[in-house]
Design a protein around this motif. Sequence first.
Motif, PDB file in Angstrom:
ATOM      1  N   ASN A  37       0.808  -1.222   0.000  1.00 27.70           N
ATOM      2  CA  ASN A  37       0.000   0.000   0.000  1.00 27.70           C
ATOM      3  C   ASN A  37       0.840   1.269   0.000  1.00 27.70           C
ATOM      4  O   ASN A  37       0.351   2.325   0.392  1.00 27.70           O
ATOM      5  N   ARG A  38       2.067   1.185  -0.453  1.00 29.02           N
ATOM      6  CA  ARG A  38       2.954   2.348  -0.404  1.00 29.02           C
ATOM      7  C   ARG A  38       2.652   3.327  -1.532  1.00 29.02           C
ATOM      8  O   ARG A  38       2.317   2.936  -2.639  1.00 29.02           O
ATOM      9  N   ALA A  39       2.803   4.598  -1.180  1.00 34.45           N
ATOM     10  CA  ALA A  39       2.646   5.657  -2.179  1.00 34.45           C
ATOM     11  C   ALA A  39       3.973   5.947  -2.864  1.00 34.45           C
ATOM     12  O   ALA A  39       4.009   6.386  -4.002  1.00 34.45           O
ATOM     13  N   VAL A  40       5.068   5.685  -2.154  1.00 34.82           N
ATOM     14  CA  VAL A  40       6.412   5.946  -2.659  1.00 34.82           C
ATOM     15  C   VAL A  40       7.242   4.694  -2.406  1.00 34.82           C
ATOM     16  O   VAL A  40       7.198   4.127  -1.317  1.00 34.82           O
ATOM     17  N   ASP A  41       8.002   4.271  -3.415  1.00 38.72           N
ATOM     18  CA  ASP A  41       8.821   3.081  -3.201  1.00 38.72           C
ATOM     19  C   ASP A  41      10.290   3.403  -3.395  1.00 38.72           C
ATOM     20  O   ASP A  41      10.670   4.569  -3.466  1.00 38.72           O
ATOM     21  N   GLY A  42      11.102   2.366  -3.406  1.00 35.78           N
ATOM     22  CA  GLY A  42      12.533   2.552  -3.567  1.00 35.78           C
ATOM     23  C   GLY A  42      13.177   3.164  -2.343  1.00 35.78           C
ATOM     24  O   GLY A  42      12.657   3.094  -1.226  1.00 35.78           O
ATOM     25  N   ARG A  43      14.315   3.802  -2.590  1.00 38.93           N
ATOM     26  CA  ARG A  43      15.081   4.396  -1.500  1.00 38.93           C
ATOM     27  C   ARG A  43      14.287   5.473  -0.772  1.00 38.93           C
ATOM     28  O   ARG A  43      14.329   5.579   0.454  1.00 38.93           O
ATOM     29  N   GLU A  44      13.555   6.286  -1.516  1.00 40.95           N
ATOM     30  CA  GLU A  44      12.760   7.350  -0.903  1.00 40.95           C
ATOM     31  C   GLU A  44      11.694   6.773   0.028  1.00 40.95           C
ATOM     32  O   GLU A  44      11.472   7.286   1.129  1.00 40.95           O
ATOM     33  N   GLY A  45      11.054   5.700  -0.391  1.00 44.40           N
ATOM     34  CA  GLY A  45      10.053   5.061   0.462  1.00 44.40           C
ATOM     35  C   GLY A  45      10.657   4.534   1.748  1.00 44.40           C
ATOM     36  O   GLY A  45      10.068   4.667   2.825  1.00 44.40           O
TER      37      GLY A  45
END
Length: 129
Positions: A37-45
């Motif tokens: 349910n993430r809005a932002v993924d990767g390193r920023e998430g």
Amino acid sequence: MSDPSTTPSVSPAPSSSVPSAGLWESVDALHAWLDANRAVDGREGLLLRVLKLSEEIGEVAQAVIGATGQNPRKGITHGWEDVQAELCDVALTALVALRGLTPDAREVFARHLAGVAERSLGADGGARH
């Protein structure tokens, strides 16, 4: 106003709404749920999950201020049970963030805890002679 050092802590009776899974199974499930349910993924998430700790720590501070009535404009707005709940949120948020850094979060935490206990308590378990 009650002093948490003199007020006995009473744990509520277990309810049917409490998950039967253990701590790390719950951490894994929450991590998976957040990933789904993430809005932002990767390193920023990942960084945002770590920053979530700051928000939770702020909520602990707000609850302590509210439990002690330190804000004269607001008075007593929280109880020590609120502080306990916010501290649990901090601990859980930290464990979920750790799980986001490594699938071996349980082992990483266990090793770190053992090291802190050894440094702090020593071989004799912290007993005073």
